[in-house]
Design a protein around this motif. Structure first.
Motif, PDB file in Angstrom:
ATOM      1  N   ILE A   1       0.828  -1.049  -0.063  1.00  0.00           N
ATOM      2  CA  ILE A   1      -0.002   0.059   0.124  1.00  0.00           C
ATOM      3  C   ILE A   1       0.849   1.347  -0.089  1.00  0.00           C
ATOM      4  CG2 ILE A   1      -1.627   1.281   1.279  1.00  0.00           C
ATOM      5  CD1 ILE A   1      -3.002  -1.373   2.174  1.00  0.00           C
ATOM      6  N   ALA A   2       1.991   1.406   0.671  1.00  0.00           N
ATOM      7  CA  ALA A   2       2.710   2.476   0.834  1.00  0.00           C
ATOM      8  C   ALA A   2       3.470   2.479  -0.416  1.00  0.00           C
ATOM      9  CB  ALA A   2       3.867   2.255   1.905  1.00  0.00           C
ATOM     10  N   ALA A   3       3.834   1.624  -1.319  1.00  0.00           N
ATOM     11  CA  ALA A   3       4.389   1.585  -2.642  1.00  0.00           C
ATOM     12  C   ALA A   3       3.584   2.253  -3.600  1.00  0.00           C
ATOM     13  CB  ALA A   3       5.101   0.429  -3.015  1.00  0.00           C
ATOM     14  N   VAL A   4       2.314   1.819  -3.530  1.00  0.00           N
ATOM     15  CA  VAL A   4       1.243   2.262  -4.468  1.00  0.00           C
ATOM     16  C   VAL A   4       0.906   3.759  -4.207  1.00  0.00           C
ATOM     17  CG1 VAL A   4      -1.237   2.335  -4.934  1.00  0.00           C
ATOM     18  CG2 VAL A   4       0.164   0.036  -4.800  1.00  0.00           C
ATOM     19  N   VAL A   5       0.855   4.188  -2.900  1.00  0.00           N
ATOM     20  CA  VAL A   5       0.657   5.650  -2.623  1.00  0.00           C
ATOM     21  C   VAL A   5       1.676   6.342  -2.927  1.00  0.00           C
ATOM     22  CG1 VAL A   5       0.811   6.986  -0.450  1.00  0.00           C
ATOM     23  CG2 VAL A   5      -0.866   5.149  -0.442  1.00  0.00           C
ATOM     24  N   LEU A   6       2.878   6.209  -2.827  1.00  0.00           N
ATOM     25  CA  LEU A   6       4.330   6.638  -3.087  1.00  0.00           C
ATOM     26  C   LEU A   6       4.243   6.817  -4.612  1.00  0.00           C
ATOM     27  CD1 LEU A   6       7.020   7.956  -2.709  1.00  0.00           C
ATOM     28  CD2 LEU A   6       8.095   5.585  -3.013  1.00  0.00           C
ATOM     29  N   VAL A   7       3.833   5.916  -5.566  1.00  0.00           N
ATOM     30  CA  VAL A   7       3.864   6.065  -7.135  1.00  0.00           C
ATOM     31  C   VAL A   7       2.860   7.174  -7.440  1.00  0.00           C
ATOM     32  CG1 VAL A   7       3.240   4.850  -8.991  1.00  0.00           C
ATOM     33  CG2 VAL A   7       4.767   3.743  -7.577  1.00  0.00           C
ATOM     34  N   VAL A   8       1.700   7.083  -6.650  1.00  0.00           N
ATOM     35  CA  VAL A   8       0.594   8.021  -7.191  1.00  0.00           C
ATOM     36  C   VAL A   8       0.934   9.361  -6.692  1.00  0.00           C
ATOM     37  CG1 VAL A   8      -1.834   8.690  -6.374  1.00  0.00           C
ATOM     38  CG2 VAL A   8      -1.166   6.256  -6.903  1.00  0.00           C
ATOM     39  N   TRP A   9       1.753   9.640  -5.677  1.00  0.00           N
ATOM     40  CA  TRP A   9       1.963  10.740  -4.962  1.00  0.00           C
ATOM     41  C   TRP A   9       3.191  11.369  -6.243  1.00  0.00           C
ATOM     42  CZ3 TRP A   9       6.946  12.123  -2.748  1.00  0.00           C
ATOM     43  CH2 TRP A   9       7.221  13.547  -1.759  1.00  0.00           C
ATOM     44  N   LEU A  10       4.185  10.386  -6.533  1.00  0.00           N
ATOM     45  CA  LEU A  10       5.220  10.926  -7.393  1.00  0.00           C
ATOM     46  C   LEU A  10       4.338  11.315  -9.161  1.00  0.00           C
ATOM     47  CD1 LEU A  10       7.944   8.378  -6.668  1.00  0.00           C
ATOM     48  CD2 LEU A  10       7.910  11.030  -6.308  1.00  0.00           C
ATOM     49  N   LEU A  11       3.605  10.483  -9.440  1.00  0.00           N
ATOM     50  CA  LEU A  11       2.752  10.917 -10.612  1.00  0.00           C
ATOM     51  C   LEU A  11       2.156  11.934 -10.457  1.00  0.00           C
ATOM     52  CD1 LEU A  11       1.470   7.459 -11.727  1.00  0.00           C
ATOM     53  CD2 LEU A  11       3.276   8.722 -12.885  1.00  0.00           C
ATOM     54  N   GLY A  12       1.796  12.662  -9.351  1.00  0.00           N
ATOM     55  CA  GLY A  12       1.063  13.992  -9.019  1.00  0.00           C
ATOM     56  C   GLY A  12       1.865  14.934  -9.398  1.00  0.00           C
ATOM     57  N   PHE A  13       3.201  14.860  -9.297  1.00  0.00           N
ATOM     58  CA  PHE A  13       4.160  15.961  -9.785  1.00  0.00           C
ATOM     59  C   PHE A  13       4.359  15.905 -11.053  1.00  0.00           C
ATOM     60  CE2 PHE A  13       5.330  15.351  -5.224  1.00  0.00           C
ATOM     61  CZ  PHE A  13       5.024  16.667  -4.673  1.00  0.00           C
ATOM     62  N   VAL A  14       4.311  15.059 -11.883  1.00  0.00           N
ATOM     63  CA  VAL A  14       4.375  14.920 -13.226  1.00  0.00           C
ATOM     64  C   VAL A  14       3.117  15.118 -14.066  1.00  0.00           C
ATOM     65  CG1 VAL A  14       5.071  13.431 -15.169  1.00  0.00           C
ATOM     66  CG2 VAL A  14       6.098  13.122 -12.769  1.00  0.00           C
ATOM     67  N   ILE A  15       2.001  14.700 -13.685  1.00  0.00           N
ATOM     68  CA  ILE A  15       0.601  14.863 -14.240  1.00  0.00           C
ATOM     69  C   ILE A  15       0.040  16.032 -13.614  1.00  0.00           C
ATOM     70  CG2 ILE A  15      -1.197  13.677 -15.338  1.00  0.00           C
ATOM     71  CD1 ILE A  15       0.123  11.365 -15.077  1.00  0.00           C
ATOM     72  N   ARG A  16       0.117  17.125 -13.940  1.00  0.00           N
ATOM     73  CA  ARG A  16      -0.611  18.148 -13.096  1.00  0.00           C
ATOM     74  C   ARG A  16      -1.560  18.920 -14.007  1.00  0.00           C
ATOM     75  NH1 ARG A  16       4.212  21.616 -10.346  1.00  0.00           N
ATOM     76  NH2 ARG A  16       4.749  21.252 -12.269  1.00  0.00           N
ATOM     77  N   PRO A  17      -2.738  19.184 -13.805  1.00  0.00           N
ATOM     78  CA  PRO A  17      -3.562  19.965 -14.756  1.00  0.00           C
ATOM     79  C   PRO A  17      -3.214  21.375 -14.692  1.00  0.00           C
ATOM     80  CG  PRO A  17      -4.768  19.976 -12.689  1.00  0.00           C
ATOM     81  CD  PRO A  17      -3.475  18.991 -12.565  1.00  0.00           C
ATOM     82  N   ALA A  18      -3.263  21.957 -16.290  1.00  0.00           N
ATOM     83  CA  ALA A  18      -2.978  23.316 -16.447  1.00  0.00           C
ATOM     84  C   ALA A  18      -4.131  24.230 -16.180  1.00  0.00           C
ATOM     85  CB  ALA A  18      -2.679  23.692 -17.823  1.00  0.00           C
ATOM     86  N   VAL A  19      -4.129  25.368 -15.382  1.00  0.00           N
ATOM     87  CA  VAL A  19      -5.019  26.147 -15.115  1.00  0.00           C
ATOM     88  C   VAL A  19      -4.971  27.528 -15.969  1.00  0.00           C
ATOM     89  CG1 VAL A  19      -5.116  25.795 -12.473  1.00  0.00           C
ATOM     90  CG2 VAL A  19      -3.566  27.553 -13.398  1.00  0.00           C
ATOM     91  N   SER A  20      -5.896  28.206 -15.907  1.00  0.00           N
ATOM     92  CA  SER A  20      -5.861  29.281 -16.989  1.00  0.00           C
ATOM     93  C   SER A  20      -4.673  30.254 -16.874  1.00  0.00           C
ATOM     94  CB  SER A  20      -7.147  30.410 -16.757  1.00  0.00           C
ATOM     95  OG  SER A  20      -6.970  30.706 -15.459  1.00  0.00           O
ATOM     96  N   GLY A  21      -4.232  30.742 -17.979  1.00  0.00           N
ATOM     97  CA  GLY A  21      -2.969  31.526 -17.917  1.00  0.00           C
ATOM     98  C   GLY A  21      -1.979  30.559 -18.298  1.00  0.00           C
ATOM     99  N   GLY A  22      -1.929  29.438 -18.422  1.00  0.00           N
ATOM    100  CA  GLY A  22      -0.791  28.547 -18.784  1.00  0.00           C
ATOM    101  C   GLY A  22       0.056  27.863 -17.730  1.00  0.00           C
TER     102      GLY A  22
END
Length: 56
Positions: free
Chosen positions: A27-48
Motif C-alpha cells: 500500500i505504501a509503494a502504491v501511494v508513493l507512486v501516485v504521489w510522484l505521478l501527481g508531480f508529473v501529471i498536473r492539470p494546467a490552469v488558466s494563464g498557462g
C-alpha cells in the motif's frame, strides 16, 4: 498439550502480523507512486500556469 496450542497460536499471530506488514508495504509503494505521478501529471490552469495537485 497446552504448550503445543500456545506455539500454534503464536505461529498464527506472527503469520498474521507478517501478512499485515507485507500488505502495508505494498500500500505504501502504491501511494508513493501516485504521489510522484501527481508531480508529473498536473492539470494546467488558466494563464498557462501549472497548479499544484494537492491543497496545502
Amino acid at each position: 498439550m497446552i504448550p503445543v496450542l500456545l506455539v500454534l497460536v503464536l505461529a498464527v499471530i506472527l503469520f498474521g502480523a507478517g501478512f499485515a506488514v507485507q500488505a502495508l508495504w505494498w500500500i505504501a509503494a502504491v501511494v508513493l507512486v501516485v504521489w510522484l505521478l501527481g508531480f508529473v501529471i498536473r492539470p494546467a490552469v488558466s494563464g498557462g500556469k501549472r497548479s499544484r495537485w494537492y491543497r496545502w
